[in-house]
Design a protein around this motif. Structure first.
Motif, PDB file in Angstrom:
ATOM      1  N   LEU A 197     -21.907 106.104  98.331  1.00 20.68           N
ATOM      2  CA  LEU A 197     -22.713 106.027  99.549  1.00 20.68           C
ATOM      3  C   LEU A 197     -21.991 105.161 100.564  1.00 20.68           C
ATOM      4  O   LEU A 197     -21.664 104.002 100.297  1.00 20.68           O
ATOM      5  CB  LEU A 197     -24.092 105.431  99.223  1.00 20.68           C
ATOM      6  CG  LEU A 197     -25.017 105.189 100.422  1.00 20.68           C
ATOM      7  CD1 LEU A 197     -25.367 106.503 101.110  1.00 20.68           C
ATOM      8  CD2 LEU A 197     -26.283 104.473  99.954  1.00 20.68           C
ATOM      9  N   MET A 198     -21.730 105.703 101.752  1.00 17.71           N
ATOM     10  CA  MET A 198     -20.940 104.988 102.752  1.00 17.71           C
ATOM     11  C   MET A 198     -21.746 103.940 103.509  1.00 17.71           C
ATOM     12  O   MET A 198     -21.198 103.206 104.326  1.00 17.71           O
ATOM     13  CB  MET A 198     -20.321 105.979 103.733  1.00 17.71           C
ATOM     14  CG  MET A 198     -19.459 107.037 103.062  1.00 17.71           C
ATOM     15  SD  MET A 198     -18.371 106.348 101.777  1.00 17.71           S
ATOM     16  CE  MET A 198     -17.342 105.252 102.731  1.00 17.71           C
ATOM     17  N   GLU A 199     -23.019 103.871 103.240  1.00 20.68           N
ATOM     18  CA  GLU A 199     -23.838 102.812 103.835  1.00 20.68           C
ATOM     19  C   GLU A 199     -23.442 101.451 103.279  1.00 20.68           C
ATOM     20  O   GLU A 199     -23.645 100.419 103.910  1.00 20.68           O
ATOM     21  CB  GLU A 199     -25.318 103.101 103.536  1.00 20.68           C
ATOM     22  CG  GLU A 199     -26.293 102.231 104.280  1.00 20.68           C
ATOM     23  CD  GLU A 199     -27.725 102.635 104.000  1.00 20.68           C
ATOM     24  OE1 GLU A 199     -28.336 102.078 103.049  1.00 20.68           O
ATOM     25  OE2 GLU A 199     -28.236 103.523 104.699  1.00 20.68           O
ATOM     26  N   ASN A 200     -22.853 101.474 102.100  1.00 20.33           N
ATOM     27  CA  ASN A 200     -22.444 100.231 101.458  1.00 20.33           C
ATOM     28  C   ASN A 200     -21.094 100.442 100.771  1.00 20.33           C
ATOM     29  O   ASN A 200     -20.989 100.429  99.549  1.00 20.33           O
ATOM     30  CB  ASN A 200     -23.513  99.804 100.444  1.00 20.33           C
ATOM     31  CG  ASN A 200     -23.216  98.451  99.837  1.00 20.33           C
ATOM     32  OD1 ASN A 200     -22.546  97.617 100.447  1.00 20.33           O
ATOM     33  ND2 ASN A 200     -23.683  98.233  98.625  1.00 20.33           N
ATOM     34  N   PRO A 201     -20.015 100.654 101.559  1.00 17.76           N
ATOM     35  CA  PRO A 201     -18.717 100.949 100.958  1.00 17.76           C
ATOM     36  C   PRO A 201     -18.114  99.715 100.294  1.00 17.76           C
ATOM     37  O   PRO A 201     -18.475  98.581 100.625  1.00 17.76           O
ATOM     38  CB  PRO A 201     -17.868 101.383 102.168  1.00 17.76           C
ATOM     39  CG  PRO A 201     -18.481 100.645 103.320  1.00 17.76           C
ATOM     40  CD  PRO A 201     -19.951 100.579 103.028  1.00 17.76           C
ATOM     41  N   PRO A 202     -17.185  99.901  99.363  1.00 16.04           N
ATOM     42  CA  PRO A 202     -16.515  98.746  98.737  1.00 16.04           C
ATOM     43  C   PRO A 202     -15.774  97.918  99.786  1.00 16.04           C
ATOM     44  O   PRO A 202     -15.336  98.440 100.816  1.00 16.04           O
ATOM     45  CB  PRO A 202     -15.525  99.405  97.759  1.00 16.04           C
ATOM     46  CG  PRO A 202     -16.022 100.797  97.568  1.00 16.04           C
ATOM     47  CD  PRO A 202     -16.711 101.183  98.834  1.00 16.04           C
ATOM     48  N   GLY A 203     -15.635  96.631  99.526  1.00 11.29           N
ATOM     49  CA  GLY A 203     -14.984  95.747 100.485  1.00 11.29           C
ATOM     50  C   GLY A 203     -13.557  96.136 100.793  1.00 11.29           C
ATOM     51  O   GLY A 203     -13.062  95.908 101.897  1.00 11.29           O
ATOM     52  N   HIS A 204     -12.877  96.755  99.832  1.00  7.68           N
ATOM     53  CA  HIS A 204     -11.474  97.112 100.038  1.00  7.68           C
ATOM     54  C   HIS A 204     -11.311  98.522 100.593  1.00  7.68           C
ATOM     55  O   HIS A 204     -10.191  99.038 100.660  1.00  7.68           O
ATOM     56  CB  HIS A 204     -10.716  97.007  98.709  1.00  7.68           C
ATOM     57  CG  HIS A 204     -11.160  97.991  97.668  1.00  7.68           C
ATOM     58  ND1 HIS A 204     -12.366  97.895  97.004  1.00  7.68           N
ATOM     59  CD2 HIS A 204     -10.556  99.111  97.184  1.00  7.68           C
ATOM     60  CE1 HIS A 204     -12.487  98.898  96.151  1.00  7.68           C
ATOM     61  NE2 HIS A 204     -11.403  99.656  96.245  1.00  7.68           N
ATOM     62  N   TYR A 205     -12.398  99.157 101.025  1.00  7.46           N
ATOM     63  CA  TYR A 205     -12.381 100.553 101.463  1.00  7.46           C
ATOM     64  C   TYR A 205     -11.322 100.801 102.543  1.00  7.46           C
ATOM     65  O   TYR A 205     -10.453 101.673 102.395  1.00  7.46           O
ATOM     66  CB  TYR A 205     -13.766 100.941 101.980  1.00  7.46           C
ATOM     67  CG  TYR A 205     -13.860 102.338 102.556  1.00  7.46           C
ATOM     68  CD1 TYR A 205     -14.032 103.445 101.741  1.00  7.46           C
ATOM     69  CD2 TYR A 205     -13.795 102.552 103.933  1.00  7.46           C
ATOM     70  CE1 TYR A 205     -14.129 104.724 102.262  1.00  7.46           C
ATOM     71  CE2 TYR A 205     -13.889 103.827 104.465  1.00  7.46           C
ATOM     72  CZ  TYR A 205     -14.061 104.910 103.629  1.00  7.46           C
ATOM     73  OH  TYR A 205     -14.152 106.170 104.159  1.00  7.46           O
ATOM     74  N   THR A 206     -11.365 100.038 103.631  1.00  7.15           N
ATOM     75  CA  THR A 206     -10.428 100.270 104.740  1.00  7.15           C
ATOM     76  C   THR A 206      -8.999  99.958 104.329  1.00  7.15           C
ATOM     77  O   THR A 206      -8.063 100.725 104.628  1.00  7.15           O
ATOM     78  CB  THR A 206     -10.831  99.433 105.961  1.00  7.15           C
ATOM     79  OG1 THR A 206     -12.158  99.803 106.361  1.00  7.15           O
ATOM     80  CG2 THR A 206      -9.870  99.657 107.118  1.00  7.15           C
ATOM     81  N   PHE A 207      -8.809  98.823 103.658  1.00 11.54           N
ATOM     82  CA  PHE A 207      -7.453  98.457 103.242  1.00 11.54           C
ATOM     83  C   PHE A 207      -6.862  99.507 102.298  1.00 11.54           C
ATOM     84  O   PHE A 207      -5.671  99.823 102.380  1.00 11.54           O
ATOM     85  CB  PHE A 207      -7.459  97.083 102.579  1.00 11.54           C
ATOM     86  CG  PHE A 207      -7.652  95.942 103.540  1.00 11.54           C
ATOM     87  CD1 PHE A 207      -6.723  95.684 104.537  1.00 11.54           C
ATOM     88  CD2 PHE A 207      -8.776  95.137 103.465  1.00 11.54           C
ATOM     89  CE1 PHE A 207      -6.891  94.633 105.426  1.00 11.54           C
ATOM     90  CE2 PHE A 207      -8.962  94.082 104.352  1.00 11.54           C
ATOM     91  CZ  PHE A 207      -8.012  93.834 105.334  1.00 11.54           C
ATOM     92  N   LYS A 208      -7.700 100.036 101.414  1.00 11.17           N
ATOM     93  CA  LYS A 208      -7.204 101.054 100.479  1.00 11.17           C
ATOM     94  C   LYS A 208      -6.814 102.326 101.224  1.00 11.17           C
ATOM     95  O   LYS A 208      -5.755 102.917 100.949  1.00 11.17           O
ATOM     96  CB  LYS A 208      -8.281 101.366  99.424  1.00 11.17           C
ATOM     97  CG  LYS A 208      -7.834 102.369  98.363  1.00 11.17           C
ATOM     98  CD  LYS A 208      -6.663 101.843  97.542  1.00 11.17           C
ATOM     99  CE  LYS A 208      -6.238 102.787  96.428  1.00 11.17           C
ATOM    100  NZ  LYS A 208      -7.218 102.812  95.315  1.00 11.17           N
ATOM    101  N   TRP A 209      -7.626 102.720 102.192  1.00  5.49           N
ATOM    102  CA  TRP A 209      -7.305 103.916 102.962  1.00  5.49           C
ATOM    103  C   TRP A 209      -6.001 103.726 103.740  1.00  5.49           C
ATOM    104  O   TRP A 209      -5.178 104.642 103.824  1.00  5.49           O
ATOM    105  CB  TRP A 209      -8.445 104.256 103.916  1.00  5.49           C
ATOM    106  CG  TRP A 209      -9.376 105.299 103.374  1.00  5.49           C
ATOM    107  CD1 TRP A 209     -10.633 105.130 102.897  1.00  5.49           C
ATOM    108  CD2 TRP A 209      -9.103 106.703 103.257  1.00  5.49           C
ATOM    109  NE1 TRP A 209     -11.176 106.318 102.474  1.00  5.49           N
ATOM    110  CE2 TRP A 209     -10.247 107.310 102.690  1.00  5.49           C
ATOM    111  CE3 TRP A 209      -8.008 107.502 103.557  1.00  5.49           C
ATOM    112  CZ2 TRP A 209     -10.324 108.677 102.431  1.00  5.49           C
ATOM    113  CZ3 TRP A 209      -8.083 108.874 103.309  1.00  5.49           C
ATOM    114  CH2 TRP A 209      -9.229 109.446 102.751  1.00  5.49           C
TER     115      TRP A 209
END
Length: 994
Positions: free
Chosen positions: A532-544
């Protein structure tokens, strides 16, 4: 350049013995006929000089002396007053080294007289200072002229440069070598301020009233000339004069780098817009078109057309929180200027915005490093597939990134010029902030940067100059910030009707909405899991970022931050920290605020600008570590290979550049089933074009289903035929309605579902990136499922089940066919058969929330409550707005007499219900009644809430008799017999009608 206002006393005093030379040049562009037209003006000037005091003499350059003597005999008649220069000797040998030369760009006798008068009034003049002639700014027209000059040029003069300049003889040779005497007054005064010489303004008015438009033409022509000279002529001259190319190449500011950077930008101004015509439109781009149309109509009608505020339009509430400067510009260009279609026009402008991002990124890199760094930044940004792909058709994030780039560039310049930045710098910084806000209210981040870094600069100046000086500068710093913030903020609202409606409340509300974007509930595939993208993992952007930028970014970024320790005490080190902060802070902010993110890292695309500057500086730093040719050629070869990899991938997979993944994930082939690929439906255009070329669809009515955005395909389908209709299907109902063909993608599907069911059966072609299917083109072979849905809606369960079984037999991997069989069997109370089929469905798609809900429902119906609960909870994890799962959990806990738990799930279901499920509110009322009866202390409060819930149930379904009965019970229990009788009568009336 530091400006010296105070006069510096020197050895020269303006007495009759102080030589004053008037340099009389007839520029090459002034031929004899042009000179003849001004013969009277020249004659007056020369006669005046003949009659001037002894210390005033004229200087004739060798290239003009013969022409002047031919036209004006007075020169020959008075040889003592006219000095003919000899090119073979230095100027200081031919003129008095203690003298001053007057150089002017137009022969005006009034100016000469005024200058001589000013000269004679001076007590002392400095031999180290050039005096720039300016006209005073004391009229409205002059103030307007000065304002425009300050905005468009880096000129820091208080007055308006008139081209009448006083130059110490020792500077004259360099002055002439720079050809400053052949420049326009505007350009000459600009360039004088950049020579490194000390300078002061010299108030000498020419008493000429130049028209405003003529003055603007002079300013713009000066800008163009300066641009050509700085970016073409000078670099080319430097290259031609080079005697050791290898040595010069080690100089980061060698002319070749600047010339290459400018030529690259000029090339991209044509190449990228040309490329944009290959790209399809994106998911919600059609809503941007509709929004921009209403905005333009709003302004053209002077606010009378209020359609822009119509919340009944699709996604209009969300769009009202966006500025729309790009969209409005595109709509205006399309409506009045463009020969192309609306989306072609938008994409062309989008690509131009991408070029401007590359330009400003390069300029930031130059401010940090050199022209080599600027060139590297431009090349590396261009070779980043995700950036290039989004530059073609992303109407939200690319304009915002451009504003961010402009803001960062001029913020750096502003900070460097403090405490006295030029008007032009203040204006363009304000513009950058305004443009960013006009795209998204998140542009306010630049206001935060302005306050933070201005404060840091003030602290630095206070530390260096003392507390007293620092305190005295507080009003100036405060005023400058106030001006930039006010102009930037309110300028950003000009093309945003919602912002103009309430300039304080609405923008702040939009900022809050964007911080936690709640306009949609989105699930995405991330690291192999559907989250659920309402609560993405903290590293979401860095991983992308890690998996979707080319490898040269990883290496360059590491190299770019290596010099931090040794540069911390330098200006360059401060810029590096600035770049690191502006890259990391926005991402960190979204993590702290737990912001909703989706569609990869496109919302953070603007942070790539400071990142790529650091990357470019890192590679440049690597090139400076050694002067050996072999090492540097090897490094260049390595960089060429690393940039060649993504370039080759882009060429091979054009126009799907934005789905690029780097080699760390094995490319898109390795990322497939672990991360979202085609999430923006831009490849639907390719699907339409393939279908039209390869299937007989032009001459008959065709229905095409898609789980992508309909408009992304319909726009292009209508270019071929008006008989093609594209319709949308829900992600879990792709086969519900009849259709001839379908364009299906794997967007939001789980890893197992993709592996087991995609591309689906009867796929006749796939649009691919490498070997990964982005869109499956499916040709329908039967209509069993649509017939099953139709029969079920008519109450013909047996017939529906027969069609559903045929659909399942035709395609055993069709999860919708399996689910339909389960639904029908549950309705027939054939629970064991239903569970067996649904378990097969779950093996194909373990995160299918409909299947999980159906299994939970079947178990609940069999009163297997404890077994049902895990399935229903998992169904909610897979779809947070799964009202049916919440409802069934509530019913289970009511049956188990766990009323607090029942209310928890029922109330959670109400949050997502769209006022359709009357039974949900009825069951909540039942749970509240029972909880009140169990606990007398909260009975009255529970009963009141139960009344509200039951009345809401009746509002949805006024014929629901059980709700009337429970309301009558509540009022009777509360002692209100009149109300109780009223609801009993209502119940009886409904029962009699039925």
């Amino acid at each position: 350049m530091k400006k010296h206002k105070k006069k510096q006393k020197s050895s020269i005093s303006s007495t009759p013995n102080t030589p004053l030379y008037f340099y009389l040049d007839l520029p090459a562009k002034h031929n004899q006929s042009n000179a003849s037209e001004k013969i009277d003006e020249w004659a007056e000037l020369l006669q005046y000089l003949v009659n001037s005091p002894e210390h005033v003499r004229a200087v004739l350059p060798s290239q003009s002396s013969n022409l002047i003597k031919e036209q004006f005999p007075v020169v020959i008649e008075h040889p003592a007053k006219f000095i003919e220069l000899d090119d073979s000797n230095a100027l200081e040998e031919q003129l008095s080294a203690s003298g001053f030369a007057v150089v002017f760009h137009q022969n005006t006798l009034n100016g000469v007289k005024a200058l001589e008068q000013w000269y004679m009034q001076q007590v002392s003049l400095s031999q180290d200072t050039v005096y720039i002639g300016v006209d005073a700014v004391n009229t409205r027209k002059q103030r307007l002229k000065k304002l425009c000059e300050s905005v468009w040029t880096p000129n820091t003069l208080k007055g308006i440069g008139n081209g009448l300049n006083l130059v110490p003889v020792k500077f004259l040779e360099n002055y002439l070598a720079e050809e400053l005497h052949r420049e326009s007054p505007c350009l000459a005064s600009q360039r004088l301020q950049k020579t490194g010489w000390k300078w002061e303004e010299m108030p000498v008015s020419l008493d000429e009233d130049t028209s405003f438009f003529r003055f603007q033409w002079a300013v713009w022509s000066s800008l163009c000339k300066n641009f050509v000279k700085q970016n073409f002529t000078n670099p080319w001259t430097e290259m031609r004069k080079s005697t050791d190319v290898w040595k010069d190449l080690q100089n980061g500011n060698f002319g070749l780098y600047r010339l290459s950077f400018v030529f690259l930008i000029l090339f991209l101004l044509f190449f990228m817009p040309f490329l944009s015509f290959d790209f399809g439109n994106t998911w919600d781009e059609w809503t941007h078109v509709d929004y921009a149309r209403d905005i333009l109509d709003f302004y053209l009608s002077w606010g009378e057309n209020q359609a822009v505020f119509d919340l009944s339009k699709h996604t209009r509430y969300a769009h009202l929180h966006y500025g729309a400067s790009f969209d409005t510009l595109a709509e205006f260009v399309y409506r009045y200027l463009s020969p192309f279609g609306i989306y072609e026009t938008r994409h062309l402008l989008n690509a131009l915005f991408g070029v401007l991002i590359i330009w400003f990124t390069g300029r930031i890199a130059k401010a940090y490093g050199s022209w080599r760094a600027a060139l590297l930044a431009a090349i590396l940004l261009l070779c980043s597939p995700r950036f290039l792909g989004h530059s073609m058709n992303n109407p939200k994030d690319i304009p915002f990134a451009l504003g961010y780039a402009i803001g960062l560039f001029y913020l750096l310049r502003f900070l460097k010029q403090l405490p006295r930045p030029t008007i032009g710098t203040v204006f363009w910084l304000s513009f950058g902030i305004a443009f960013t806000i006009s795209s998204k209210i998140g542009g306010l981040i630049l206001v935060g940067y302005l306050g933070l870094f201005t404060g840091i600069v003030w602290l630095y100046h206070t530390y260096a100059q003392g507390l007293k000086v620092g305190i005295s500068q507080v009003p100036r710093y405060g005023f400058l910030m106030l001006v930039v913030i006010a102009v930037g903020y309110f300028g950003g609202l000009l093309l945003w009707p919602q912002g103009l409606k309430d300039p304080i409340h609405n923008p702040l509300q939009s900022l809050q909405e964007f911080t936690n974007f709640r306009f949609l509930i989105a699930y995405e595939l991330f690291e192999g899991k559907r989250i659920l993208m309402e609560n993405p993992p903290g590293h979401y952007t860095f991983k992308w970022i890690w998996i979707s930028v080319p490898l040269f970014v990883h290496i360059g970024f590491l190299l770019g931050i290596l010099p931090v320790p040794q540069r911390l005490k330098q200006y360059k080190g401060a810029i590096l920290l600035f770049l690191l902060f502006t890259f990391l802070f926005p991402i960190g902010y979204t993590i702290v605020k737990n912001s909703t993110l989706y569609s990869g890292w496109r919302h953070m695309l603007f942070t790539f600008i400071p990142m790529i500057v650091i990357v470019a500086a890192g590679w440049e730093y690597l090139f400076t570590l050694s002067k050996k040719k072999m090492i540097n050629f090897s490094l260049a070869g390595l960089l060429l290979v690393l940039t060649g990899l993504p370039v080759y991938w882009m060429v091979k997979n054009h126009p799907n550049e934005y789905v690029y993944f780097n080699e760390l994930t094995g490319g898109i082939n390795g990322a497939y089933t672990h991360y979202e690929t085609e999430y923006w439906s831009q490849s639907l255009r390719q699907a339409v074009e393939w279908l039209v070329e390869n299937e007989p669809v032009k001459d008959k009515k065709i229905v095409i289903a898609t789980n992508f955005e309909v408009h992304c395909g319909q726009y292009y389908a209508e270019k071929y035929s008006d008989k093609i209709q594209i319709v949308w299907t829900r992600e879990n109902e792709k086969y519900r309605r009849p259709w001839d063909y379908a364009f299906f993608g794997s967007r939001t599907m789980s890893k197992e579902q993709i592996e087991n069911t995609f591309p689906p059966k009867n796929t006749i072609h796939t649009i691919k990136a490498d070997t990964v299917p982005l869109v499956a083109i499916v040709k329908r072979q039967n209509n069993y499922l649509p017939k099953a849905f139709e029969a079920r809606s008519q109450g013909k369960a047996a017939e529906a089940l027969e069609y559903a079984r045929k659909a399942m037999e035709a395609d055993p991997a069709n999860v919708e066919a399996l689910r339909m069989n389960g639904i029908l069997l549950i309705g027939m109370r054939r629970y064991e058969e239903a569970l067996q089929i649904l378990e097969n469905c779950l093996r194909l798609s373990p995160e299918d929330y409909v299947c999980l809900t159906l299994i939970g429902t079947a178990l609940y119906s069999q009163e297997e409550y404890n077994q049902a609960v895990p399935f229903l909870k998992q169904a909610i994890e897979c779809k947070i707005n799964n009202v049916s799962a919440y409802h069934n959990l509530g019913r289970i806990y009511i049956a188990q007499k766990n009323y607090p738990a029942a209310l928890k799930y029922l109330q959670e279901g109400m949050k997502y219900d769209t006022n359709k499920n009357y039974a949900l509110y009825f069951d909540a009322g039942v749970a509240l009644i029972q909880q009140g009866l169990r606990n007398p202390k909260i009975k009255i409060n529970c009963f009141r809430m139960a009344i509200q819930s039951l009345e809401k149930s009746l509002k949805i379904n006024p014929n629901y008799s059980r709700a009337y009965r429970n309301l009558a019970y509540i009022y009777s229990n509360l002692g209100n017999q009149q109300k109780a009788q009223h609801y009993l009568q209502m119940m009886n009336q409904r029962l009699q009608r039925n």
